[in-house]
Write a protein that holds these residues in place. Structure first.
Motif, PDB file in Angstrom:
ATOM      1  N   ARG A 170       0.846  -1.197   0.000  1.00  0.00           N
ATOM      2  CA  ARG A 170       0.000   0.000   0.000  1.00  0.00           C
ATOM      3  C   ARG A 170       0.880   1.244   0.000  1.00  0.00           C
ATOM      4  NH1 ARG A 170      -5.341  -0.975   1.017  1.00  0.00           N
ATOM      5  NH2 ARG A 170      -5.814  -2.949   2.024  1.00  0.00           N
ATOM      6  N   LEU A 171       0.431   2.264  -0.713  1.00  0.00           N
ATOM      7  CA  LEU A 171       1.117   3.551  -0.650  1.00  0.00           C
ATOM      8  C   LEU A 171       0.726   4.259   0.642  1.00  0.00           C
ATOM      9  CD1 LEU A 171       0.683   4.966  -4.275  1.00  0.00           C
ATOM     10  CD2 LEU A 171       2.633   3.732  -3.324  1.00  0.00           C
ATOM     11  N   THR A 172       1.645   5.011   1.188  1.00  0.00           N
ATOM     12  CA  THR A 172       1.347   5.823   2.360  1.00  0.00           C
ATOM     13  C   THR A 172       0.510   7.029   1.902  1.00  0.00           C
ATOM     14  OG1 THR A 172       3.281   7.246   2.120  1.00  0.00           O
ATOM     15  CG2 THR A 172       3.570   5.183   3.397  1.00  0.00           C
ATOM     16  N   THR A 190      10.650  -0.293 -12.868  1.00  0.00           N
ATOM     17  CA  THR A 190       9.866  -1.526 -12.728  1.00  0.00           C
ATOM     18  C   THR A 190       8.746  -1.396 -11.699  1.00  0.00           C
ATOM     19  OG1 THR A 190      11.377  -2.408 -11.058  1.00  0.00           O
ATOM     20  CG2 THR A 190      11.838  -2.962 -13.374  1.00  0.00           C
ATOM     21  N   VAL A 191       8.565  -0.193 -11.171  1.00  0.00           N
ATOM     22  CA  VAL A 191       7.547   0.011 -10.133  1.00  0.00           C
ATOM     23  C   VAL A 191       6.321   0.691 -10.735  1.00  0.00           C
ATOM     24  CG1 VAL A 191       7.008   1.100  -7.921  1.00  0.00           C
ATOM     25  CG2 VAL A 191       9.308   0.193  -8.338  1.00  0.00           C
ATOM     26  N   ARG A 192       5.180   0.027 -10.615  1.00  0.00           N
ATOM     27  CA  ARG A 192       3.893   0.600 -11.031  1.00  0.00           C
ATOM     28  C   ARG A 192       3.177   1.064  -9.779  1.00  0.00           C
ATOM     29  NH1 ARG A 192      -1.804  -1.269 -11.734  1.00  0.00           N
ATOM     30  NH2 ARG A 192      -1.120  -2.943 -10.385  1.00  0.00           N
ATOM     31  N   SER A 193       2.706   2.305  -9.783  1.00  0.00           N
ATOM     32  CA  SER A 193       1.966   2.855  -8.648  1.00  0.00           C
ATOM     33  C   SER A 193       0.654   3.420  -9.150  1.00  0.00           C
ATOM     34  CB  SER A 193       2.751   3.987  -7.975  1.00  0.00           C
ATOM     35  OG  SER A 193       4.012   3.542  -7.545  1.00  0.00           O
ATOM     36  N   PHE A 194      -0.373   3.279  -8.333  1.00  0.00           N
ATOM     37  CA  PHE A 194      -1.647   3.882  -8.711  1.00  0.00           C
ATOM     38  C   PHE A 194      -2.397   4.341  -7.483  1.00  0.00           C
ATOM     39  CE2 PHE A 194      -3.163  -0.363  -7.824  1.00  0.00           C
ATOM     40  CZ  PHE A 194      -4.443  -0.163  -7.312  1.00  0.00           C
ATOM     41  N   VAL A 195      -3.236   5.350  -7.711  1.00  0.00           N
ATOM     42  CA  VAL A 195      -4.160   5.855  -6.705  1.00  0.00           C
ATOM     43  C   VAL A 195      -5.525   5.919  -7.364  1.00  0.00           C
ATOM     44  CG1 VAL A 195      -4.833   7.833  -5.284  1.00  0.00           C
ATOM     45  CG2 VAL A 195      -2.414   7.227  -5.502  1.00  0.00           C
ATOM     46  N   TRP A 200      -1.708   1.601  -4.302  1.00  0.00           N
ATOM     47  CA  TRP A 200      -0.755   0.503  -4.227  1.00  0.00           C
ATOM     48  C   TRP A 200       0.453   0.761  -5.109  1.00  0.00           C
ATOM     49  CZ3 TRP A 200      -1.324  -3.840  -1.240  1.00  0.00           C
ATOM     50  CH2 TRP A 200      -2.581  -4.065  -0.682  1.00  0.00           C
ATOM     51  N   ALA A 201       1.541   0.079  -4.794  1.00  0.00           N
ATOM     52  CA  ALA A 201       2.713  -0.005  -5.656  1.00  0.00           C
ATOM     53  C   ALA A 201       3.052  -1.481  -5.804  1.00  0.00           C
ATOM     54  CB  ALA A 201       3.898   0.736  -5.055  1.00  0.00           C
ATOM     55  N   ASP A 202       3.464  -1.871  -7.003  1.00  0.00           N
ATOM     56  CA  ASP A 202       3.933  -3.233  -7.199  1.00  0.00           C
ATOM     57  C   ASP A 202       5.109  -3.213  -8.157  1.00  0.00           C
ATOM     58  OD1 ASP A 202       2.689  -3.015  -9.734  1.00  0.00           O
ATOM     59  OD2 ASP A 202       0.913  -4.055  -9.041  1.00  0.00           O
ATOM     60  N   TRP A 203       5.880  -4.249  -8.177  1.00  0.00           N
ATOM     61  CA  TRP A 203       7.101  -4.286  -8.965  1.00  0.00           C
ATOM     62  C   TRP A 203       7.442  -5.725  -9.337  1.00  0.00           C
ATOM     63  CZ3 TRP A 203       6.506  -2.862  -3.956  1.00  0.00           C
ATOM     64  CH2 TRP A 203       7.031  -3.704  -2.984  1.00  0.00           C
ATOM     65  N   ASP A 204       8.384  -5.838 -10.277  1.00  0.00           N
ATOM     66  CA  ASP A 204       8.860  -7.157 -10.712  1.00  0.00           C
ATOM     67  C   ASP A 204       9.827  -7.736  -9.714  1.00  0.00           C
ATOM     68  OD1 ASP A 204       7.404  -6.987 -13.052  1.00  0.00           O
ATOM     69  OD2 ASP A 204       9.062  -6.058 -14.138  1.00  0.00           O
TER      70      ASP A 204
END
Length: 147
Positions: free
Chosen positions: A13-15, A84-89, A143-147
């Motif tokens: 989760r993003l802060t 390599t980091v995808r973040s979304f709100v 959230w943020a996710d990565w490889d």
């Protein structure tokens, strides 16, 4: 009894500060409202995030404006990939209409997106036909996710 799915170690989760930072970037978002026929109307938008509100410039008679005024609800989703980091709100909540658009919002949109057409060259009639839609998020998914 089934076991819960294991946590995804490549997702977090993003802060609140990270979420606000993403919304401060000059990214396009997707603004969604509910059409009277029941389908979701989604369109790309430029936006401001300030004072806990998300603000969008729109024509008063645009579909998104009419839907937002009718239902009083809207959603915005913003996504970016850095390396390599995808973040979304994704935020949703009540939406109101400000008319005419505050000049400070138009100038701030210009500054954020490196433009000059939001705040200059408007006739009185054009300004009277425009609104600022104001979304006050009460639900956040970030959230943020990565490889």
């Amino acid at each position: 009894m089934s076991q819960p799915a294991p946590a995804d170690e490549n997702r977090r989760r993003l802060t609140p500060d990270e979420s606000a930072g993403l919304l401060a970037r000059p990214l396009a978002g997707v603004f969604s409202t509910l059409h009277p026929a029941g389908w979701i109307h989604s369109v790309p938008v430029h936006f401001l995030y300030a004072d806990g509100e998300i603000r969008f410039l729109a024509e008063a008679d645009a579909v998104k404006s009419r839907n937002a005024a009718r239902t009083g609800q809207a959603t915005l989703c913003v996504e970016t990939t850095d390396g390599t980091v995808r973040s979304f709100v994704s935020v949703s909540g009540p939406v109101t209409v400000r008319r005419p658009p505050p000049v400070a919002d138009l100038v701030a949109l210009d500054e954020k997106y490196g433009r000059s057409d939001f705040s200059s060259g408007w006739s009185e009639d054009e300004l009277a036909a425009a609104v600022i839609l104001v979304l006050r998020p009460d639900r956040w998914i970030a959230w943020a996710d990565w490889d």
